[in-house]
Write a protein that holds these residues in place. Structure first.
Motif, PDB file in Angstrom:
ATOM      1  N   ASN A   1      63.344 -43.674  20.590  1.00 53.16           N
ATOM      2  CA  ASN A   1      64.675 -44.046  21.583  1.00 53.16           C
ATOM      3  C   ASN A   1      65.313 -42.653  22.050  1.00 53.16           C
ATOM      4  N   GLU A   2      65.725 -42.715  23.389  1.00 46.53           N
ATOM      5  CA  GLU A   2      66.196 -41.481  24.076  1.00 46.53           C
ATOM      6  C   GLU A   2      64.930 -40.322  23.830  1.00 46.53           C
ATOM      7  N   HIS A   3      65.231 -39.224  23.291  1.00 50.87           N
ATOM      8  CA  HIS A   3      64.049 -38.297  23.129  1.00 50.87           C
ATOM      9  C   HIS A   3      63.880 -38.099  21.751  1.00 50.87           C
TER      10      HIS A   3
ATOM     11  N   GLY B   1      65.475 -29.468  34.033  1.00 53.96           N
ATOM     12  CA  GLY B   1      66.840 -29.408  33.361  1.00 53.96           C
ATOM     13  C   GLY B   1      66.636 -29.126  31.796  1.00 53.96           C
ATOM     14  N   TYR B   2      65.619 -30.037  31.238  1.00 54.68           N
ATOM     15  CA  TYR B   2      65.347 -29.835  29.897  1.00 54.68           C
ATOM     16  C   TYR B   2      64.853 -28.563  29.362  1.00 54.68           C
TER      17      TYR B   2
ATOM     18  N   PHE C   1      64.935 -30.482  23.311  1.00 50.31           N
ATOM     19  CA  PHE C   1      63.676 -29.909  23.110  1.00 50.31           C
ATOM     20  C   PHE C   1      62.733 -31.058  23.420  1.00 50.31           C
ATOM     21  N   ASN C   2      63.029 -32.052  22.698  1.00 49.29           N
ATOM     22  CA  ASN C   2      62.035 -33.048  22.941  1.00 49.29           C
ATOM     23  C   ASN C   2      61.945 -33.680  24.275  1.00 49.29           C
ATOM     24  N   GLY C   3      62.984 -33.640  24.947  1.00 50.58           N
ATOM     25  CA  GLY C   3      62.875 -33.958  26.375  1.00 50.58           C
ATOM     26  C   GLY C   3      62.236 -33.297  27.160  1.00 50.58           C
TER      27      GLY C   3
END
Ligand SMILES: [Fe+2]
Length: 192
Positions: free
Chosen positions: A140-142, A31-32, A68-70
């Motif tokens: 934190n998060e991505h 999905g990312y 992108f980072n995900g």
């Protein structure tokens, strides 16, 4: 050029990670990749249509860090798994961890402590490309907290989706399973 989701099917069968958990995790990762491609296409179209500076453009630009980072952090994560979990402490990385943290044990304590912090995100061992120093960081998060000029060496996902299917709320147990499967050769290869 569009990004293509990589196949991490070889991870299925790792001790401490069920097939259901891994397959769901692969789907999230895909999905990312899809969303990164979509965002890049949309932003390119908006640029060509003269929509730079609109609130819509700004919000999609912000979103890129997350998608992108995900995508990329999951790739580092999956690629530092499927190993035997044994680090040669007299090797290049083992010696560097001792040098920068005082001992391997202190590094491990700090990394696991970072990973069990309340909140969703990532625990990452980075190498500072400017000085060569290693550091453990909470992301934190991505997209928030990446130290500039540093390269990820060991990446551990501590979002609930990474463990709740198999471990419920016992994140520390998941972290133990993660450690048993670290591919230290792949990790060491990222070190400069
Ligand atoms: Fe994840």
């Amino acid at each position: 050029m569009a990004y293509t989701a990589k196949d991490y099917g070889h991870l299925i069968g790792m001790e401490g990670f069920s097939e259901t958990l891994l397959k769901n995790h692969f789907t999230l990762y895909q999905g990312y990749v899809t969303n990164t491609n979509k965002l890049m296409d949309t932003l390119t179209t908006m640029l060509k249509e003269g929509k730079v500076g609109t609130p819509e453009y700004s919000e999609l630009k912000r979103r890129m860090g997350f998608e992108f980072n995900g995508m990329r952090l999951h790739e580092y994560y999956f690629e530092n798994l499927a190993g035997k979990g044994v680090l040669d402490k007299s090797g290049k990385l083992g010696r560097k961890l001792t040098e920068d943290f005082g001992s391997y044990e202190d590094w491990e304590k700090d990394f696991k402590g970072t990973g069990t912090m309340r909140g969703i995100g990532w625990a990452i061992l980075y190498q500072d490309n400017v000085t060569g120093r290693l550091l453990n960081q909470w992301i934190n998060e991505h997209e928030t907290g990446h130290p500039a000029g540093c390269f990820p060496i060991l990446v551990m996902d501590v979002f609930e989706h990474a463990f709740i299917t198999d471990y419920g709320l016992k994140r520390a147990d998941y972290i133990e399973a993660f450690f048993k499967n670290i591919n230290w050769e792949a990790v060491e290869a990222r070190l400069k």
